[in-house]
Structure formats: structure tokens, C-alpha cells
Design a protein around this motif. Sequence first.
Motif: not given
Lengths: 664, 453
Positions: A208, A211-213, A216-217, A219, B80, B194, B285
Amino acid sequence: MPYLGSEDVVKELKKALCNPHIQADRLRYRNVIQRVIRMPGVQEYIQQPILNGLRDKASYVRRVAVLGCAKMHNLHGDSEVDGALVNELYSLLRDQDPIVVVNCLRSLEEILKQEGGVVINKPIAHHLLNRMSKLDQWGQAEVLNFLLRYQPRSEEELFDILNLLDSFLKSSSPGVVMGATKLFLVLAKKFPHVQTDVLVRVKGPLLAACSSESRELCFAALCHVRQILHSLPGHFSSHYKKFFCSYSEPHYIKLQKVEVLCELVNDENVQQVLEELRGYCTDVSADFSQAAIFAIGGIARTYTDQCVQILTELLGLRQEHITTVVVQTFRDLVWLCPQCTEAVCQALPGCEENIQDSEGKQALIWLLGVHGERIPNAPYVLEDFVENVKSETFPAVKMELLTALLRLFLSRPAECQDMLGRLLYYCIEEEKDMAVRDRGLFYYRLLLVGIDEVKRVLCSPKSDPSLGLLEDPAERPVNSWASDFNTLVPVYGRARWATISKCQGAKHHGPELPNTASFATSGSLIPEENKETIQELPDSGALMLVPNLQLTAEYFEKTWLSLKVAHQQVLPWQGAVHADTLQMALQVVNIQTIAMSRAGARPWKAYLSAQDDSGCLFLTELLLEPENSEIQISVKQNEARTETLNSFISVLETVIRTIGDIKS
Amino acid sequence: MISQFFILSSKGDPLIYKDFRGDSGGRDVAELFYRKLTGLPGDESPVVMHHDDRHFIHIRHSGLYLVATTSENISPFSLLELLSRLATLLGDYCGSLGEGTISRNVALVYELLDEVLDYGYIQTTSTEMLRNFIQTEPVVSKPFSLFDLSSVGLFGAETQQSKVAPSSAASRPVLSSRTDQSQKNEVFLDVVERLSVLIASNGSLLKVDVQGEIRLKSFLPSGSEIRIGLTEEFCVGKSELRGYGPGIRVDEVSFHSSVHLDEFESHRILRLQPAQGELTVMRYQLSDDLASPLPFRLFPSVQWDRGSGRLQVYLKLRCDLPPKSQALNVRLHLPLPRGVVSLSQELSSPEQKAELGEGALRWDLPRVQGGSQLSGLFQMDVPGPPGPPSHGPSTSAPPLGLGPASLSFELPRHTCSGLQVRFLRLTFRPCGNANPHKWVRHLSHSDAYVIRI
């Protein structure tokens, strides 16, 4: 550099600190304590307000005061630890307010830095575990990190803790999930099946995040996926589609995804993955297309035919940036997988028109030289290069050309003699670059000695399939990276992290340096688990073998006969011995080969020697009996020192096991 | 533990700089970061960089760089997450996040940072706790007015105007001025999906991936409870069966920690007491099995004459949405072989537009009605050396370098998984006479919709 406020500001601050009821106004209290870090002149004033703050009724004031303790300690600058304060902070771990509890841990960690940080004993660990649900996600992540240093006493306790932690694997915050995963991996280091279970469960959250928006996460998650793949190559194979790139993604994510695709390839998905990678090869970005081509080259080591076909098709595009990378890939491939030589040789004619850069030219010339007898027009392509050698700008290309032409001359003398003469003449008489001229002279003199001598020097093996296996990073056990999980190490990559920490270590004179350096040369050859066992040995952990030990065979023989066997051991072994591979592998760990039986001899024997930095000699005999599938190792030592002997044997054993695994 | 935090504009100007520990050298660190970022070699990632013994970790959000520095080997995920949480918080408090709003609200931002982080340690990020301490009023550039309907957004097209929230409604600060009671009670709920799809050249589906989120932005007074009812046929995992028919299936769901799930199993109702500001209630998902047909199908046919270098691409785009729905801002992006120069086009309707740029064809379709079919015929010349003579003079095989086509689009009032919000109930009794406004939107948009040719 601390900011020294004007006198008025300092005076005002001192005045505020002298107010016995300063903590009555919590915002004012916070402002004052926060400013303290920049004012070295007020040390003696802050102690009382902070101690008062620790016992205040308002939780907000206690939070500020607890962190104030750390500030106060760092302001003093000496390592004097105030025992009473530390005790007070330990007792505040039982505070009602969850943020005060977490702040206490942070503050203790800073104050006790010299003594190895805050101590997590059994009551504290269980207290923290029980309070976990009251904390917010940041607190949870931090406490999970502190719990890493707790060692459960019994198996029962361990599984109790794991049960308590279970719900955090389902948290919606990736930081908490990864923190919990790491704790699982570290606590369950003796239970590989529990580790595998956890990695299966973390698959969902990791994918998840991939494929996050947030790029950076995404990566960071990809880097961790790669880390897991090093140990469990099949772990993400069924999810390969998740790692397909989309054109809008930034470059660094695409590169990571290509690497991941390269690593998770298996029999079922190889077709789809290759098709996807082929699409990337024609990408607008030259960097990305080159990365994709190299990735196909990497997959080609296992799935040679399909990949060579794709690469050959790419040559048909006649794009400079693609052709040069494809040819370089071919060069590496032919060396590692000799079975594809034929296909590569057929694909090569015509490429020379589309290569301009030095790397690509070198690769092409090398291929033409080494496999020239199978490429009909090889001499004529090289002739073009010889014609244009005057305008060639890269010395490395000229050197490669000299070697290649001489090699080709050996197999096709009639076609090459004339231009070889011209090239040698040019290099010796006109060339400005010293290295090229020297090389030319060297070959000229070599030719004068006679053709047999040239053959002896130049006809080295044309491929070495075992090299690829040696180069491949061996599968690492989960335990080797469990402590690096959810840190910056996977994000930087192991290699870069090593250089970074080395820089830092050099600056701080870190004690961990020599330990890693002594085994840095052995690199990927020694699987991590063995490395650990070596390092766990008391003191002798840093066994330093002297490189380039020169020992004559006579001396060896004399010493060997005069000594008694100090250690004897048998290891499993299958099949014949690949002498070159073994020799090379031993050389990497600074063990020299004195003599070896020729390949296929029965019984097969080899004699090895090594010396450590204190001058202690290790002489070894490897004996492979034809009937049983075992290799017998006998080690002799000129000084009887068991601990160095043990380290030496474990190094030797690792090498032999590694080579043995490759064979079988 | 964070040593410093700063915000840079897209051009590298420091907007906000905060040093938490007082131990690291000054503001030029921000400049150093920007220099490192712009001078980075192509194959290295900018997310985490290091200089001496300091690590820089940053995210990009609405054109700004939010950067944290640390000297410890900390968890990248937590950091992050903190940065993106800070971005949301700043957005909540300043109205929206952007260079302008940040520089207008510098005092507010510093006040927030003081509360969120102390000595580099995270204290709290919950809007509820922060509200007690933040005194500064946000400066908003355009005062929000309900009558300002000139800029009606995506959804203003067909519905009655009175039912539509103005597009700027959601971008106001959490703490609007206390006199402004009339606008306080609003809640926005977005179901956003998405879609990433990969279709092979023979039309078979290689990959479908839907990432969905239910986002809530609440301006309700705290303590009010919200109940969100989802479609009852909503099933999680492969095995669960609910209702009749195929149901609405997702593979994995995760909820925000404040969501109560006691009614989820029985009635698919989520219960929560949201704090003011934005919150992701649920993430889900779904991959591979999609209940509804894909929104778009592309039928390409390519004719390629190697001899003359003439390339003819005929694209037929069919929209498989229900007839009442429509897709907006559809854009098709088709990479072309190198060196394509001229383009002649025949498009099926006048509002479409096609042009060449950056080695690719761009075909813009502002609006596509469900069930409709659009087509475009493009002719291009590909100069350069003719193909190797070994091939025939004319082949129908497409030249390398053409494709794959990728589509980007928005589908208002449509979710690909079929998930709908049945109802949104508030158990809160407003003190004033104003009934709270509830806005529910469904939206799908493309992440990567790739069709190989």
C-alpha cells in the motif's frame, strides 16, 4: 553556535526563571524553557523551575519540564549525571499522561547517553506495553523503538509480548506498522518461521505504501521491499504488477521499481516482467532506458535466451544511447554466460555505426577481439577504428583496440597483420599518451619474443561463469538486516550507508571501525550469519590476515613436515573442484594457495597458507577423497593459539561452504 | 529526534526556519539543502540526503519543500509521516498550503511548530489538543463567501447551483474567526479513488489497481459524532459474501485509529468523533477483479510505411461509463518515435485538441459522455534513415518508440469499486439554528492508465 541574547533578554529570562510560580502559566513556562537552550548563562537559574515543573499538576507543564531536564543536562555540557533527577524521571514513567511518559524516555535517553541510554527492564517494558494503546501514533512508534533493547527472559514471555504487539501490525500509520515489524523481527530472531509470518503480514501495508500518493513514502517502502527481497527472493513475486512504473513517476522511484522487478523475477512472471522492461527501454529519458537495459542484462543471467533476443531487437532501433548500453550488457553477459556467445556474435555486426562514447566503444572492441573468430567482419570493423585512431579522443579506447587487434591477429593473422603493423607504428611513433605508447611498445616487444609467448600472455579464458555466482550477493538471513529495518540504512542502500557511517566514524573515532574493516575485503563472500559468529568470538574477533604473503613451496614443505596438525575437520562437498574459483575466493580473504592437484585428479589435494598480523602462520591441507563426498581440512599452526586458530578455521570454512554451495 | 525543520519555496527561498536543538549551524543549512537537491546526480534519490553527519529528509507538497534534518538513524516512515501530517496541519490552520498562505501566516506557523515539536521531539499533532493553544488568527487572502459562486468547480456543471458547495469551501482554515458562526457547521466527505490500469496490446487486462480513500474534512464543533453508512454489499477480502449479486469487494481496508467499528460488521457503519480539520477515515485497495467495466477502452490501429517514413495512427476511444456519467479533462499521451515533425489530424468533434510536444502526441478531450465513442486520425512523418533493407518495404508492425498510450482523466460522481456512501448522519445538535451542511462527493481519477500499442 548558541545565540547569546542581548543583556536585557538574558536579564528578563533570569527574572522569569526566578519567579517561584512560573509554571502557573503553562504557555509562559513553555516559552521560557524552550528559550533556555540558547542561553548558556542561565544554568543555575533553571534547576528550580524545572524541578517544580516535574511535580506540577498540569500535564502540559510536566511534559515541558521533563524535556527541560534533557536541555538542562546538555547545557551543563559535562557528563555529570544527577542521580536524583534520573530517579525522578524513572518514577515519572508511571505518569498518567502518555506524552509525559514518552518524554521521560526521550529525556532519560539523552541524559544517560554516556551509559548507553535508558534501561528497559522487565517492569518498565511491561508497563510500556500496557500503556501502548493510550499513546498516539508518534508515541507508539517511539516506544516500539525503545522496546528493541529489552530481552525477554523466557520463550513464554516473548510470545506474550508478541501477542500484545499484534494489533500494531494493523495500524493505519506506516511508522507504527514498520516499528512493530522491526520489533517482531528482532525479538523473534531465534524463530525464523515467526519472522517469515510477520513479513507476510507486513506485505499488505508495504505494498500500500509502495502505491501511496506520497512519492517519498513510496520510495522508502520500495527500499524496504528490496531489503526483504534480499532474504526472501520469492516474497513479492506474485505482486510484480505493483512495481510497474507509470510515466508520471519521478526518476528515482522508477529506478527503484526496476531494481525490484529485476530481483523478484521467477519462472511465472518472467515473460510479463521482460515485456514491461522492454517498454521502458525506449523511454524518453536516456538514463531510465539505460537502467532498464542493464536490468534486462541482469535478468539475462538466469533467463538468457529471452533477454538476448530482446536486447538484439533493441539494436535494431539504431539509437546511440541504447546501442552503447546494449553492447556493454553483451560484454558482461558473454563473460558470465558463455552459452549466449553465438547469439551475441550474430547481433553485433552493424552496431559500430551507432556507438560514439568511450564505454560503448571499449565494450564493442573487446567483444570483437575476444570473439573475433566467430564474427566474419570483425577485422574490417577494427580496421575502421585503426583508420580513425588519430582522431580518437579516449586513450582507454586505444588501449582496448591494441589488445583486441593483437588477440584477433592470433586467430586470423592474414587479415590483421597489416593493420596491426600500422596501429603499432602509430602508437609507438606518434601517440602522445604515455600509457598507450607503453602498451604499444610492450606488445611490440612481446611479438619480437615469439608468437607462443604472445599466446601465453593474451589467451586468457574467455568467460568465467562462476564469477557471476560469486558476485551475486548471497541470500542473507533475515537476522542480518533486522536491526536495520525501519531505519535510514535501506533507504540509503547498504553500500552508501557504509561510506556515510565511515565518514562519521572517522570524525568521532568510532570504535566499530576496525572490526568491519578487517572483513570488508571478504565482502559478499562470507554470509552474514557466519560473520556474526566470527565477531562474537572474544577479542580475537578481528583476525587480520596479511595480504600478499610470500611463501616458497620449499619453505612451506619444510614447515609443514615439522608441525603437528592442530585442527582437523570434514566438510560436505560435491563434484569436482573448480580450482580457479576456489583460488580466487581464498585470495579475497588473504589465504594464498601454494599448490594444487590438477583438475580431476583423485584424490585431489591443495595446500594453502596464511599469516596473521602477529606473525602466526596457518598451513592448511585440503583433501578430497574420490569415494566420499567430503572435503577434509587439516590445519597446522606454528604458534599454538586457539582463538586465532578458531577464527581462521571459521573463515576458511565459510569460503569452502560458499564455493561448495555454488557447485551444488 | 529532529534538529531543524524548514520550509522552502519551489525556488529555494526559505519561508520558515526553526532550529529545535540549538546545536546545528544556522540558516545556511536551508541553502545547503537546496544546493544539494539541485546538484544531485540523476540516479540518486533526493528523499534522503546527507551532509557531514546530518541527514536531510524532505517531502514535496503543493510546490513547497518541507525539510527535516536529523543526526540520528531514525525511522524514515515515521519522519515522512510527520512531515505530511505537518503539511496537513498547516493546510488546516492556514486554509490551504502554498507559498502565499505560509508567508502570510508566519507567526501562526511558528506557533504551531512550537506546540507540535519540543526539543525536536513530537509532542502532539491532534487538532483537538492544538486548538487549546493556538491563539493567532489565520490571515486568509480571499474571505470566503457563500455567494461567491463564480468559480464553481468540478461538480457545478449540471446539478442545481444551490446544492453545490463552492470549490473554495473546503479550503478555509479550521479556526475561522469566532464571529463567523453561520459557516461553522459544515462537513465534507470525499470518496476518492485512484485507478492504475495496464492493458496489453491485444486488449487483455494485465493489471488493475484501485487505491481508495474516504477523506473527511470537518468544521463541526468537537465532540459531535458522525456516522457514515457505506454500501451494505461492501465485502473485504476474497472470501466474504454479502447481499445478493456480486457485491462490492475490496482486498484490504485500514481505518483511522479514531474510527469505532462496532457497527461495521453488521451494518457497514463507521462511527467517529472527528476533530476539526482533515482526516483520512478509511483506506482500501483493490486489485485485479473489478466489478464494473473499465471506464475507457482504446482501439488503436497503426499503419507504418518504412519506405516513405509515413506513420498513420487511428485511435478510437470508447467510454464505457453509464450514459449519465461523464469523464472530464481526459488527456491521452502517446510517445512517438524520435524525430517526428509534422502532424495532420482529423478529430471527431471540434472541442478536442491534439498537438505534438516533447516527443509525444497529446490529445485533449475536455469532456467525454458515458457510452460515447470518439476517434482521431493522426498522420505524421518520421524522417531519418530508412529501416534496414532486410525488412519488407511496408509492414504494419508499429515502429519502436511508439506508445504505450497513457490516459489521464477525472470521473466525478463515480467510484470504480462501486463503493458509495449511503448516508452521513450527525448526532450533534447545533446550538444555533443553522443546520449543519453535509457535502458528500465521489470521485475517481487516473493514476496511471496505460494502454500498450
